[in-house]
Design a protein around this motif. Structure first.
Motif, PDB file in Angstrom:
ATOM      1  N   ALA A 175      18.331  18.126  12.829  1.00  0.00           N
ATOM      2  CA  ALA A 175      18.486  19.577  12.849  1.00  0.00           C
ATOM      3  C   ALA A 175      17.168  20.285  12.574  1.00  0.00           C
ATOM      4  O   ALA A 175      16.926  21.395  13.065  1.00  0.00           O
ATOM      5  N   SER A 176      16.305  19.642  11.801  1.00  0.00           N
ATOM      6  CA  SER A 176      15.006  20.221  11.468  1.00  0.00           C
ATOM      7  C   SER A 176      14.033  20.186  12.640  1.00  0.00           C
ATOM      8  O   SER A 176      12.949  20.773  12.577  1.00  0.00           O
ATOM      9  N   GLY A 177      14.408  19.456  13.698  1.00  0.00           N
ATOM     10  CA  GLY A 177      13.515  19.285  14.840  1.00  0.00           C
ATOM     11  C   GLY A 177      12.739  17.989  14.808  1.00  0.00           C
ATOM     12  O   GLY A 177      12.023  17.648  15.760  1.00  0.00           O
ATOM     13  N   THR A 178      12.859  17.249  13.706  1.00  0.00           N
ATOM     14  CA  THR A 178      12.171  15.966  13.587  1.00  0.00           C
ATOM     15  C   THR A 178      12.642  14.999  14.666  1.00  0.00           C
ATOM     16  O   THR A 178      13.841  14.858  14.909  1.00  0.00           O
ATOM     17  N   ARG A 179      11.689  14.337  15.307  1.00  0.00           N
ATOM     18  CA  ARG A 179      11.996  13.311  16.309  1.00  0.00           C
ATOM     19  C   ARG A 179      11.822  11.933  15.662  1.00  0.00           C
ATOM     20  O   ARG A 179      10.774  11.645  15.090  1.00  0.00           O
ATOM     21  N   TRP A 180      12.859  11.122  15.773  1.00  0.00           N
ATOM     22  CA  TRP A 180      12.846   9.775  15.162  1.00  0.00           C
ATOM     23  C   TRP A 180      13.018   8.747  16.270  1.00  0.00           C
ATOM     24  O   TRP A 180      13.995   8.782  17.008  1.00  0.00           O
ATOM     25  N   ASP A 210       6.560  17.787  26.183  1.00  0.00           N
ATOM     26  CA  ASP A 210       6.166  19.062  25.586  1.00  0.00           C
ATOM     27  C   ASP A 210       6.940  19.340  24.302  1.00  0.00           C
ATOM     28  O   ASP A 210       6.374  19.780  23.290  1.00  0.00           O
ATOM     29  N   ALA A 211       8.243  19.082  24.322  1.00  0.00           N
ATOM     30  CA  ALA A 211       9.063  19.315  23.128  1.00  0.00           C
ATOM     31  C   ALA A 211       8.689  18.348  22.014  1.00  0.00           C
ATOM     32  O   ALA A 211       8.683  18.716  20.830  1.00  0.00           O
ATOM     33  N   ILE A 212       8.359  17.124  22.378  1.00  0.00           N
ATOM     34  CA  ILE A 212       7.961  16.131  21.363  1.00  0.00           C
ATOM     35  C   ILE A 212       6.687  16.586  20.674  1.00  0.00           C
ATOM     36  O   ILE A 212       6.561  16.531  19.443  1.00  0.00           O
ATOM     37  N   ARG A 213       5.718  17.064  21.435  1.00  0.00           N
ATOM     38  CA  ARG A 213       4.419  17.468  20.860  1.00  0.00           C
ATOM     39  C   ARG A 213       4.550  18.687  19.969  1.00  0.00           C
ATOM     40  O   ARG A 213       3.731  18.898  19.070  1.00  0.00           O
ATOM     41  N   SER A 214       5.574  19.504  20.201  1.00  0.00           N
ATOM     42  CA  SER A 214       5.764  20.696  19.377  1.00  0.00           C
ATOM     43  C   SER A 214       6.708  20.446  18.200  1.00  0.00           C
ATOM     44  O   SER A 214       6.972  21.360  17.410  1.00  0.00           O
ATOM     45  N   ALA A 215       7.207  19.211  18.055  1.00  0.00           N
ATOM     46  CA  ALA A 215       8.119  18.888  16.952  1.00  0.00           C
ATOM     47  C   ALA A 215       7.377  18.989  15.625  1.00  0.00           C
ATOM     48  O   ALA A 215       6.176  18.719  15.545  1.00  0.00           O
ATOM     49  N   PRO A 216       8.066  19.418  14.546  1.00  0.00           N
ATOM     50  CA  PRO A 216       7.395  19.526  13.236  1.00  0.00           C
ATOM     51  C   PRO A 216       6.923  18.191  12.702  1.00  0.00           C
ATOM     52  O   PRO A 216       5.962  18.110  11.956  1.00  0.00           O
ATOM     53  N   ARG A 217       7.597  17.144  13.086  1.00  0.00           N
ATOM     54  CA  ARG A 217       7.163  15.798  12.677  1.00  0.00           C
ATOM     55  C   ARG A 217       7.779  14.770  13.623  1.00  0.00           C
ATOM     56  O   ARG A 217       8.848  14.992  14.196  1.00  0.00           O
ATOM     57  N   ILE A 218       7.065  13.649  13.758  1.00  0.00           N
ATOM     58  CA  ILE A 218       7.521  12.542  14.605  1.00  0.00           C
ATOM     59  C   ILE A 218       7.493  11.272  13.765  1.00  0.00           C
ATOM     60  O   ILE A 218       6.477  10.965  13.124  1.00  0.00           O
ATOM     61  N   VAL A 219       8.591  10.539  13.746  1.00  0.00           N
ATOM     62  CA  VAL A 219       8.674   9.280  12.996  1.00  0.00           C
ATOM     63  C   VAL A 219       8.766   8.126  13.985  1.00  0.00           C
ATOM     64  O   VAL A 219       9.651   8.103  14.844  1.00  0.00           O
ATOM     65  N   LEU A 220       7.837   7.191  13.872  1.00  0.00           N
ATOM     66  CA  LEU A 220       7.874   5.964  14.675  1.00  0.00           C
ATOM     67  C   LEU A 220       8.343   4.851  13.745  1.00  0.00           C
ATOM     68  O   LEU A 220       7.587   4.347  12.920  1.00  0.00           O
ATOM     69  N   ASP A 221       9.603   4.495  13.855  1.00  0.00           N
ATOM     70  CA  ASP A 221      10.252   3.536  12.958  1.00  0.00           C
ATOM     71  C   ASP A 221      10.048   2.121  13.506  1.00  0.00           C
ATOM     72  O   ASP A 221      10.666   1.734  14.491  1.00  0.00           O
ATOM     73  N   LEU A 222       9.183   1.353  12.855  1.00  0.00           N
ATOM     74  CA  LEU A 222       8.842   0.004  13.319  1.00  0.00           C
ATOM     75  C   LEU A 222       9.532  -1.089  12.515  1.00  0.00           C
ATOM     76  O   LEU A 222       9.114  -2.252  12.573  1.00  0.00           O
ATOM     77  N   ARG A 223      10.557  -0.741  11.773  1.00  0.00           N
ATOM     78  CA  ARG A 223      11.256  -1.775  11.003  1.00  0.00           C
ATOM     79  C   ARG A 223      11.824  -2.844  11.930  1.00  0.00           C
ATOM     80  O   ARG A 223      12.441  -2.534  12.946  1.00  0.00           O
TER      81      ARG A 223
END
Length: 267
Positions: A175-180, A210-223
């Protein structure tokens, strides 16, 4: 030094296990995950013995009992303190780390920590005979009773020593716009399940760049990611930061990744 040690060991052994472990120590000395030795299908099968339990590392770096046989006298969670007078950390480094390499890496210790009480015929170490464990703060000395373990049980027991969380490859938007982005595998085989899932995910990311680059944060989960093709990460980086920045960070579009020394060329 590693070569000299390998040659000295080669003179002492006359069996496949001796050859294998001499070579494993030599390969481990490079401390490079891209240098490896693998047994082929024609290699002799090596019998494995265990004392009825395997240990593994916990989140605090302690070696604790992770799996036990039905008749084991040790409870799960018992902490290994020493064996035959050698502290647990030193024993692990000597009996496991020196034959696996990159032991300074936390991930390497977690993956291979379950091998300490796995006897696979290494003639260059002495398998533990008597160990001290801490159980609810009280020490208990245990004399080890080694016996064979089947391949099927070995696979199950060893897996229990380093359980790894491995989420499905995919994406979420909060909801915050964070991309995971869950990237639990970088398998280089495009036809594999992981390869197909990665290709689909990266395709979606390109369409939504474009939407990804404007996201407040991006999480790359490598677990759960044990490595693979670096091309996947390069494609993702280009989507997030742009092709020019990724190319410049790598030294430009053309750069030397590896070069043979004059001595190697001459040989």
């Amino acid at each position: 030094e590693a070569l000299a040690q390998a040659l000295a060991r080669a003179e002492r052994v006359q069996s496949y296990p001796g050859y294998l472990w001499a070579m494993r120590a030599y390969i481990a000395a490079f401390d490079d995950g891209h240098v490896m030795i693998r047994s082929t299908d024609v290699a002799p099968a090596l019998p494995v013995a265990w004392p009825g339990f395997f240990t593994g590392y916990d989140e605090k770096g302690r070696q604790i009992v992770r799996t036990v046989a039905d008749d084991a006298t040790l409870p799960l969670g018992a902490e290994l303190r020493e064996c035959d007078g050698t502290p647990a950390a030193e024993l692990m480094k000597r009996n496991v780390g020196d034959f696996r390499g990159r032991w300074d890496l936390h991930s390497q210790r977690m993956i291979h920590g379950g091998r300490l009480f796995m006897d696979v015929g290494n003639p260059f170490i002495s398998r533990p005979r008597q160990c001290v464990f801490s159980i609810e703060g009280s020490p208990r000395t245990v004399t080890l009773q080694w016996r064979p373990i089947s391949d099927e049980e070995l696979a199950e027991r060893f897996a229990a020593t380093a359980a790894r969380y491995s989420p499905d490859i995919g994406s979420r938007t909060f909801a915050s716009g964070t991309r995971w982005y869950s990237l639990s595998d970088f398998d280089g085989d495009l036809g594999s399940d992981a390869g197909q899932a990665l290709a689909a995910l990266i395709g979606q990311m390109r369409e939504d760049a474009d939407a990804i680059r404007s996201a407040p944060r991006i999480v790359l989960d490598l677990r759960g990611n044990g490595g693979g093709s670096s091309d996947w990460s390069r494609q993702i980086a280009r989507i997030i930061w742009g092709g020019e920045k990724v190319a410049s960070a790598s030294g430009g579009s053309d750069y030397v990744e590896w070069r043979a020394s004059p001595v190697n060329i001459a040989v």
